[in-house]
Design a protein around this motif. Structure first.
Motif, PDB file in Angstrom:
ATOM      1  N   PRO A 164      29.828  18.493  23.238  1.00 13.67           N
ATOM      2  CA  PRO A 164      30.350  19.692  23.906  1.00 13.67           C
ATOM      3  C   PRO A 164      29.815  19.791  25.324  1.00 13.67           C
ATOM      4  CG  PRO A 164      28.539  20.295  22.466  1.00 13.67           C
ATOM      5  CD  PRO A 164      28.764  18.816  22.264  1.00 13.67           C
ATOM      6  N   GLN A 165      30.635  20.285  26.227  1.00 15.25           N
ATOM      7  CA  GLN A 165      30.199  20.522  27.611  1.00 15.25           C
ATOM      8  C   GLN A 165      30.447  21.991  27.931  1.00 15.25           C
ATOM      9  OE1 GLN A 165      31.029  17.680  30.798  1.00 15.25           O
ATOM     10  NE2 GLN A 165      31.926  19.328  32.005  1.00 15.25           N
ATOM     11  N   LEU A 166      29.377  22.725  28.112  1.00 15.88           N
ATOM     12  CA  LEU A 166      29.493  24.154  28.386  1.00 15.88           C
ATOM     13  C   LEU A 166      30.019  24.377  29.792  1.00 15.88           C
ATOM     14  CD1 LEU A 166      29.000  27.100  27.508  1.00 15.88           C
ATOM     15  CD2 LEU A 166      26.679  26.865  28.427  1.00 15.88           C
ATOM     16  N   VAL A 167      31.057  25.181  29.910  1.00 10.28           N
ATOM     17  CA  VAL A 167      31.641  25.540  31.204  1.00 10.28           C
ATOM     18  C   VAL A 167      31.645  27.062  31.297  1.00 10.28           C
ATOM     19  CG1 VAL A 167      33.671  25.418  32.691  1.00 10.28           C
ATOM     20  CG2 VAL A 167      33.086  23.479  31.228  1.00 10.28           C
ATOM     21  N   GLU A 168      31.153  27.573  32.405  1.00  6.24           N
ATOM     22  CA  GLU A 168      31.047  29.024  32.560  1.00  6.24           C
ATOM     23  C   GLU A 168      32.112  29.606  33.477  1.00  6.24           C
ATOM     24  OE1 GLU A 168      27.048  29.800  33.734  1.00  6.24           O
ATOM     25  OE2 GLU A 168      26.213  29.250  31.780  1.00  6.24           O
ATOM     26  N   GLU A 169      32.947  28.746  34.081  1.00  2.00           N
ATOM     27  CA  GLU A 169      33.995  29.250  34.963  1.00  2.00           C
ATOM     28  C   GLU A 169      35.058  29.981  34.146  1.00  2.00           C
ATOM     29  OE1 GLU A 169      33.453  29.215  37.955  1.00  2.00           O
ATOM     30  OE2 GLU A 169      31.907  27.691  38.115  1.00  2.00           O
ATOM     31  N   PRO A 170      35.698  31.010  34.726  1.00  3.30           N
ATOM     32  CA  PRO A 170      36.763  31.725  34.017  1.00  3.30           C
ATOM     33  C   PRO A 170      37.907  30.791  33.622  1.00  3.30           C
ATOM     34  CG  PRO A 170      36.052  32.947  35.945  1.00  3.30           C
ATOM     35  CD  PRO A 170      35.395  31.604  36.033  1.00  3.30           C
ATOM     36  N   TRP A 171      38.464  31.044  32.488  1.00  5.52           N
ATOM     37  CA  TRP A 171      39.543  30.228  31.920  1.00  5.52           C
ATOM     38  C   TRP A 171      40.377  31.119  31.009  1.00  5.52           C
ATOM     39  CZ3 TRP A 171      39.945  29.879  26.650  1.00  5.52           C
ATOM     40  CH2 TRP A 171      40.857  28.967  26.135  1.00  5.52           C
ATOM     41  N   TRP A 172      41.668  30.834  30.948  1.00  2.00           N
ATOM     42  CA  TRP A 172      42.551  31.607  30.076  1.00  2.00           C
ATOM     43  C   TRP A 172      43.470  30.688  29.301  1.00  2.00           C
ATOM     44  CZ3 TRP A 172      40.914  33.054  34.791  1.00  2.00           C
ATOM     45  CH2 TRP A 172      40.355  34.343  34.922  1.00  2.00           C
ATOM     46  N   ASP A 173      43.671  31.010  28.035  1.00  2.00           N
ATOM     47  CA  ASP A 173      44.677  30.365  27.196  1.00  2.00           C
ATOM     48  C   ASP A 173      45.769  31.418  27.011  1.00  2.00           C
ATOM     49  OD1 ASP A 173      46.305  29.470  25.170  1.00  2.00           O
ATOM     50  OD2 ASP A 173      44.719  29.084  23.736  1.00  2.00           O
ATOM     51  N   ILE A 174      46.893  31.250  27.714  1.00  2.00           N
ATOM     52  CA  ILE A 174      47.911  32.305  27.716  1.00  2.00           C
ATOM     53  C   ILE A 174      48.993  32.050  26.666  1.00  2.00           C
ATOM     54  CG2 ILE A 174      47.489  32.844  30.131  1.00  2.00           C
ATOM     55  CD1 ILE A 174      50.192  31.386  30.721  1.00  2.00           C
ATOM     56  N   GLY A 175      48.604  31.408  25.563  1.00  2.00           N
ATOM     57  CA  GLY A 175      49.564  31.057  24.526  1.00  2.00           C
ATOM     58  C   GLY A 175      50.041  32.199  23.656  1.00  2.00           C
ATOM     59  N   THR A 176      49.466  33.385  23.826  1.00  2.00           N
ATOM     60  CA  THR A 176      49.930  34.556  23.092  1.00  2.00           C
ATOM     61  C   THR A 176      50.171  35.695  24.074  1.00  2.00           C
ATOM     62  OG1 THR A 176      47.713  35.465  22.722  1.00  2.00           O
ATOM     63  CG2 THR A 176      48.541  33.890  21.087  1.00  2.00           C
ATOM     64  N   THR A 177      50.938  36.672  23.670  1.00  2.00           N
ATOM     65  CA  THR A 177      51.235  37.817  24.530  1.00  2.00           C
ATOM     66  C   THR A 177      49.962  38.549  24.928  1.00  2.00           C
ATOM     67  OG1 THR A 177      53.400  38.092  23.487  1.00  2.00           O
ATOM     68  CG2 THR A 177      52.542  39.958  24.721  1.00  2.00           C
ATOM     69  N   SER A 178      49.053  38.750  23.964  1.00  2.31           N
ATOM     70  CA  SER A 178      47.825  39.492  24.259  1.00  2.31           C
ATOM     71  C   SER A 178      46.947  38.737  25.255  1.00  2.31           C
ATOM     72  CB  SER A 178      47.048  39.763  22.966  1.00  2.31           C
ATOM     73  OG  SER A 178      46.687  38.552  22.329  1.00  2.31           O
ATOM     74  N   GLU A 179      46.854  37.404  25.116  1.00  2.06           N
ATOM     75  CA  GLU A 179      46.039  36.624  26.047  1.00  2.06           C
ATOM     76  C   GLU A 179      46.682  36.571  27.431  1.00  2.06           C
ATOM     77  OE1 GLU A 179      42.863  35.124  25.640  1.00  2.06           O
ATOM     78  OE2 GLU A 179      43.025  36.646  24.079  1.00  2.06           O
ATOM     79  N   TYR A 180      48.012  36.511  27.470  1.00  2.00           N
ATOM     80  CA  TYR A 180      48.710  36.510  28.756  1.00  2.00           C
ATOM     81  C   TYR A 180      48.484  37.839  29.479  1.00  2.00           C
ATOM     82  CZ  TYR A 180      52.523  35.886  32.142  1.00  2.00           C
ATOM     83  OH  TYR A 180      53.264  35.766  33.294  1.00  2.00           O
ATOM     84  N   GLU A 181      48.537  38.927  28.740  1.00  2.00           N
ATOM     85  CA  GLU A 181      48.273  40.233  29.341  1.00  2.00           C
ATOM     86  C   GLU A 181      46.841  40.332  29.846  1.00  2.00           C
ATOM     87  OE1 GLU A 181      49.300  43.010  26.305  1.00  2.00           O
ATOM     88  OE2 GLU A 181      51.468  42.914  26.732  1.00  2.00           O
ATOM     89  N   ARG A 182      45.899  39.768  29.086  1.00  2.00           N
ATOM     90  CA  ARG A 182      44.492  39.780  29.518  1.00  2.00           C
ATOM     91  C   ARG A 182      44.335  38.986  30.808  1.00  2.00           C
ATOM     92  NH1 ARG A 182      39.530  37.098  28.721  1.00  2.00           N
ATOM     93  NH2 ARG A 182      40.529  35.314  27.716  1.00  2.00           N
ATOM     94  N   TYR A 183      45.010  37.840  30.872  1.00  2.00           N
ATOM     95  CA  TYR A 183      44.962  37.031  32.092  1.00  2.00           C
ATOM     96  C   TYR A 183      45.534  37.806  33.278  1.00  2.00           C
ATOM     97  CZ  TYR A 183      46.897  34.107  35.699  1.00  2.00           C
ATOM     98  OH  TYR A 183      47.256  33.615  36.918  1.00  2.00           O
ATOM     99  N   LEU A 184      46.699  38.434  33.098  1.00  2.00           N
ATOM    100  CA  LEU A 184      47.337  39.149  34.198  1.00  2.00           C
ATOM    101  C   LEU A 184      46.442  40.274  34.724  1.00  2.00           C
ATOM    102  CD1 LEU A 184      51.051  39.408  33.006  1.00  2.00           C
ATOM    103  CD2 LEU A 184      50.124  37.946  34.812  1.00  2.00           C
ATOM    104  N   LYS A 185      45.778  40.989  33.819  1.00  2.00           N
ATOM    105  CA  LYS A 185      44.876  42.060  34.253  1.00  2.00           C
ATOM    106  C   LYS A 185      43.742  41.495  35.098  1.00  2.00           C
ATOM    107  CE  LYS A 185      45.765  45.153  30.350  1.00  2.00           C
ATOM    108  NZ  LYS A 185      45.195  45.774  29.129  1.00  2.00           N
TER     109      LYS A 185
END
Length: 199
Positions: A164-185
């Protein structure tokens, strides 16, 4: 190293997620393409996909494409491409900035509130659902062709001792409506660096 973008899934949770608009006037899949810029990249698509046509119209003229006729999982999709070492990412992943790509097998882990992700328990890779406090397999991985010995990518990780390689940069998985909304916000709050890559 080769680049592979996986865009052949059935997308039952969010149809056409690869072509969803994101910050900077881009499409979701363009975040992965920008992340892999500089690599010889293949996009794995489903039969009759519009993605090759859309990307060509948007100036992505030097990509290669492989077809996965039926959605048979991530490992089957990766096997549609010939390579020795590849950085693999997903069409619905949105990155906030460039992340260094190592030249050895690794998979990124991050903090994520999304429990519908595979994860790492500190010793081995585990299949979804993810406990809320666990670190998720999230973003991308570097694999070698000979590692793809099982139908499950997580099983391949464990058999081949992928670290595993820990990454702390922001990232989004927009594969669902709720995650896409979280990304947009987040994007509209200015947390994304829209000019990180450029097209």
């Amino acid at each position: 190293m080769h680049g592979i973008v996986l865009a052949a899934g059935s997308a039952t949770r969010m149809p056409n997620k690869a072509l969803m608009p994101i910050a900077g006037g881009r499409l979701a899949i363009e975040s992965s393409l920008e992340f892999l810029r500089g690599l010889n990249t293949t996009v794995v698509v489903s039969k009759d996909s519009l993605i090759p046509h859309v990307l060509k119209m948007r100036g992505w003229k030097h990509l290669q494409y492989a077809v996965q006729p039926e959605p048979k999982g991530v490992v089957d999709a990766i096997k549609r491409v010939e390579f020795e070492l590849a950085c693999v990412t997903f069409c619905d992943n949105v990155y906030s900035m460039f992340e260094p790509r190592p030249h050895s097998p690794v998979a990124t882990i991050r903090c994520s509130p999304n429990t519908d992700l595979d994860w790492h328990d500190g010793r081995q890779w585990c299949s979804r659902p993810k406990p809320e406090s666990a670190l998720a397999f999230a973003g991308w991985c570097v694999v070698q062709q000979h590692m793809l010995v099982r139908e499950s990518l997580i099983e391949c990780f464990n058999i081949c001792n992928v670290q595993p390689q820990l990454v702390e940069e922001p990232w989004w998985d927009i594969g669902t409506t709720s995650e896409y909304e979280r990304y947009l916000k987040s994007a509209y709050k200015g947390l994304m660096h829209d000019d990180s890559y450029g097209v």
